[in-house]
Design a protein around this motif. Structure first.
Motif, PDB file in Angstrom:
ATOM      1  N   ASN A  42     -30.494  11.822  56.231  1.00  0.00           N
ATOM      2  CA  ASN A  42     -31.538  10.959  55.660  1.00  0.00           C
ATOM      3  C   ASN A  42     -32.914  11.612  55.660  1.00  0.00           C
ATOM      4  OD1 ASN A  42     -29.632   8.829  55.294  1.00  0.00           O
ATOM      5  ND2 ASN A  42     -29.825   8.342  57.477  1.00  0.00           N
ATOM      6  N   THR A  43     -32.950  12.882  55.283  1.00  0.00           N
ATOM      7  CA  THR A  43     -34.219  13.615  55.193  1.00  0.00           C
ATOM      8  C   THR A  43     -34.605  13.725  53.719  1.00  0.00           C
ATOM      9  OG1 THR A  43     -33.059  15.726  55.137  1.00  0.00           O
ATOM     10  CG2 THR A  43     -33.740  14.906  57.302  1.00  0.00           C
ATOM     11  N   THR A  44     -35.117  12.652  53.177  1.00  0.00           N
ATOM     12  CA  THR A  44     -35.370  12.547  51.741  1.00  0.00           C
ATOM     13  C   THR A  44     -36.335  13.618  51.248  1.00  0.00           C
ATOM     14  OG1 THR A  44     -35.049  10.165  51.921  1.00  0.00           O
ATOM     15  CG2 THR A  44     -36.084  10.995  49.896  1.00  0.00           C
ATOM     16  N   SER A  77     -40.314  15.920  55.187  1.00  0.00           N
ATOM     17  CA  SER A  77     -39.722  15.004  54.230  1.00  0.00           C
ATOM     18  C   SER A  77     -40.605  13.759  54.212  1.00  0.00           C
ATOM     19  CB  SER A  77     -38.293  14.638  54.662  1.00  0.00           C
ATOM     20  OG  SER A  77     -38.285  14.109  55.987  1.00  0.00           O
ATOM     21  N   ASN A  78     -40.235  12.766  53.431  1.00  0.00           N
ATOM     22  CA  ASN A  78     -40.996  11.513  53.451  1.00  0.00           C
ATOM     23  C   ASN A  78     -40.019  10.341  53.373  1.00  0.00           C
ATOM     24  OD1 ASN A  78     -43.105   9.776  53.598  1.00  0.00           O
ATOM     25  ND2 ASN A  78     -44.090  10.420  51.691  1.00  0.00           N
ATOM     26  N   PRO A  79     -39.853   9.628  54.504  1.00  0.00           N
ATOM     27  CA  PRO A  79     -40.604   9.809  55.738  1.00  0.00           C
ATOM     28  C   PRO A  79     -40.193  11.078  56.493  1.00  0.00           C
ATOM     29  CG  PRO A  79     -38.875   8.189  56.059  1.00  0.00           C
ATOM     30  CD  PRO A  79     -38.880   8.512  54.599  1.00  0.00           C
ATOM     31  N   THR A 120     -38.531   7.839  62.403  1.00  0.00           N
ATOM     32  CA  THR A 120     -39.002   8.311  61.103  1.00  0.00           C
ATOM     33  C   THR A 120     -40.460   7.926  60.952  1.00  0.00           C
ATOM     34  OG1 THR A 120     -38.237   6.290  60.005  1.00  0.00           O
ATOM     35  CG2 THR A 120     -36.732   8.166  60.045  1.00  0.00           C
ATOM     36  N   ILE A 121     -41.224   8.774  60.249  1.00  0.00           N
ATOM     37  CA  ILE A 121     -42.677   8.617  60.182  1.00  0.00           C
ATOM     38  C   ILE A 121     -43.121   8.667  58.723  1.00  0.00           C
ATOM     39  CG2 ILE A 121     -44.892   9.489  61.048  1.00  0.00           C
ATOM     40  CD1 ILE A 121     -42.907  11.206  63.004  1.00  0.00           C
ATOM     41  N   PRO A 122     -43.429   7.542  58.101  1.00  0.00           N
ATOM     42  CA  PRO A 122     -43.950   7.568  56.725  1.00  0.00           C
ATOM     43  C   PRO A 122     -45.301   8.273  56.676  1.00  0.00           C
ATOM     44  CG  PRO A 122     -43.221   5.356  57.362  1.00  0.00           C
ATOM     45  CD  PRO A 122     -43.279   6.179  58.608  1.00  0.00           C
ATOM     46  N   VAL A 123     -45.490   9.123  55.680  1.00  0.00           N
ATOM     47  CA  VAL A 123     -46.743   9.866  55.550  1.00  0.00           C
ATOM     48  C   VAL A 123     -47.211   9.841  54.095  1.00  0.00           C
ATOM     49  CG1 VAL A 123     -46.280  11.421  57.489  1.00  0.00           C
ATOM     50  CG2 VAL A 123     -45.505  12.047  55.190  1.00  0.00           C
ATOM     51  N   GLN A 124     -48.463  10.206  53.893  1.00  0.00           N
ATOM     52  CA  GLN A 124     -49.023  10.328  52.555  1.00  0.00           C
ATOM     53  C   GLN A 124     -48.770  11.728  52.010  1.00  0.00           C
ATOM     54  OE1 GLN A 124     -53.068   9.093  53.909  1.00  0.00           O
ATOM     55  NE2 GLN A 124     -52.949   7.589  52.245  1.00  0.00           N
ATOM     56  N   SER A 162     -49.158  19.699  52.235  1.00  0.00           N
ATOM     57  CA  SER A 162     -48.913  18.979  50.991  1.00  0.00           C
ATOM     58  C   SER A 162     -49.802  19.540  49.896  1.00  0.00           C
ATOM     59  CB  SER A 162     -49.209  17.481  51.178  1.00  0.00           C
ATOM     60  OG  SER A 162     -49.271  16.810  49.933  1.00  0.00           O
TER      61      SER A 162
END
Length: 415
Positions: A93-95, A113-115, A129-133, A152
């Motif tokens: 699950n490493t989108t 990845s995101n997250p 998991t950590i959502p990021v910009q 990024s």
């Protein structure tokens, strides 16, 4: 002077010129190119076709934990560095994952990845998991603050995570598109800015951009960065021209520039041997030898495999790992439509138009006809192409064809 005497003198003069030219050629030393340095201590010592679906980008060797992490789009595959690359498991699950990094102190791994996925490096179990910009791409560990830097191309250019608990510490605006970075462990991080032909300098304590080193006079589109932290040397590997720009980490002064292969996308430094490595998609691995902090040379160009553009180093063994896969042949573009032949101008006016034509003076009739020279010029004029947007590096990397199934391969280079 008689005719015979003049002929004899001319023959002597020609012989002298030929002798001088021969001596000059023998005393000339050709400047070596990367291809001319193929012999050396390094060679491909293993090539393991592991297969599997999914594209890839950066790879990471955890020299302390003895694991090789290879992101494959929606997962990170893990291999044993000490057991002939035995598969150890997968982080799922490493989108859209691009790279991986590990904090050896906490035993936590992270992927861009995101997250962002954070895992236990011993069990490979996901911790959080950590959502990021932004759009996570490159990634590296910063040991002085025990943080992970996620790069990024769009703002924010750097997302900084605390490696101990995965919390977001802050973000950094670099004013450009970062590719690869490294920390000196002494409060500074250096990051390639591909679209600015520069290296950004970051204060890792304040998380502020403190400077930018311009390398455009020697290289452009940097795609890989390596750092000799002890001797304060930055190696910035560029696409256009294909050079490594070597500069002082404290002042930004350029020391020299050396040729590399085509299509660089990763670089690393071995502090034990004072060698920098860069992997290129044209099947080359360039080895730069540092004889002193001011003296460098292309030590060797190792032939790898086409597409092996990213790499990582296991500093314990001194081995460099690269990945690639076979690509399907490019689909040829459709043939351009053939324009119908232009009909020849009639020599006589059609009867239906004869009355109107008769009222037009002959001089005007001649003037209204398009001159042959103008017709030719209009047909030869090329179609106008819009200029590329500023900072567009697409031409420096090129496109990639579809991967051949189960052809994914890990290449090991060593002595």
């Amino acid at each position: 002077m008689t005719s015979l005497a003049r002929t004899f003198c001319l023959l002597l003069t020609g012989a002298g010129l030929l002798f001088a030219a021969s001596a000059s050629a023998q005393n000339t030393t050709a400047t070596p190119t990367p291809a001319a340095t193929a012999t050396g201590p390094y060679k491909v010592i293993n090539s393991d076709k592991v297969g599997g679906a999914g594209n890839w980008d950066y790879i990471y060797a955890d020299s302390a934990g003895r694991r090789l992490y290879i992101p494959r789009g929606d997962r990170v595959d893990v291999y044993d560095l000490d057991a002939d690359l035995k598969p150890l498991g997968t982080i799922s699950n490493t989108t859209g994952v691009h790279g991986a990094a590990v904090d050896p102190a906490s035993g936590h791994g992270f992927c861009s990845s995101n997250p962002v996925v954070m895992w236990d490096t011993k069990t490979l179990a996901t911790i959080k998991t950590i959502p990021v910009q932004g759009g996570p791409d490159g990634i590296f560990f910063e040991p002085a603050t025990e943080c992970v830097y996620i790069l990024s191309h769009r703002a924010p250019n750097v997302i900084v995570l605390d490696a101990k608990d995965g919390s977001i510490v802050g973000t950094i605006d670099l004013g450009g598109s970062p590719e690869q970075g490294a920390s000196d462990g002494q409060g500074h991080a250096y990051i390639d800015l591909e679209d600015k032909d520069a290296v950004a300098v970051v204060d890792t304590k304040t998380l502020k951009l403190t400077g930018t080193y311009d390398i455009s006079s020697k290289g452009g589109g940097p795609g890989g960065l390596a750092l000799d932290a002890k001797n304060r040397v930055i190696f910035s590997f560029c696409h256009d021209p294909q050079t490594v720009v070597i500069l002082n980490a404290d002042t930004g002064n350029i020391i020299t520039a050396l040729p590399i292969g085509n299509g660089v996308d990763a670089a690393e430094f071995n502090p034990n041997t004072l060698e920098a490595f860069s992997s290129q998609g044209d099947a080359t691995l360039t080895v730069i030898k540092e004889s002193s902090p001011t003296s460098f040379a292309v030590e060797q160009t190792v032939t790898t495999k086409s597409g092996a553009r990213t790499s990582t180093i296991d500093t314990k063994s001194g081995q460099v790992y690269l990945v690639t896969a076979d690509r399907a042949p490019a689909t040829p573009p459709p043939a351009p439509a053939v324009a119908p032949a232009t009909a020849a101008a009639p020599t006589a006016t059609p009867a239906s138009n004869s009355t109107a034509t008769a009222a037009v003076p002959a001089a005007n009739t001649t003037a209204s006809a398009t001159p042959a020279s103008n017709t030719t010029a209009a047909a030869a004029a090329p179609a106008t192409t819009a200029p590329a947007a500023p900072g567009n590096r697409g031409g420096r990397r090129g496109g990639r064809n579809q991967m051949v199934p189960n052809s994914f391969t890990i290449i090991v280079v060593g002595k």
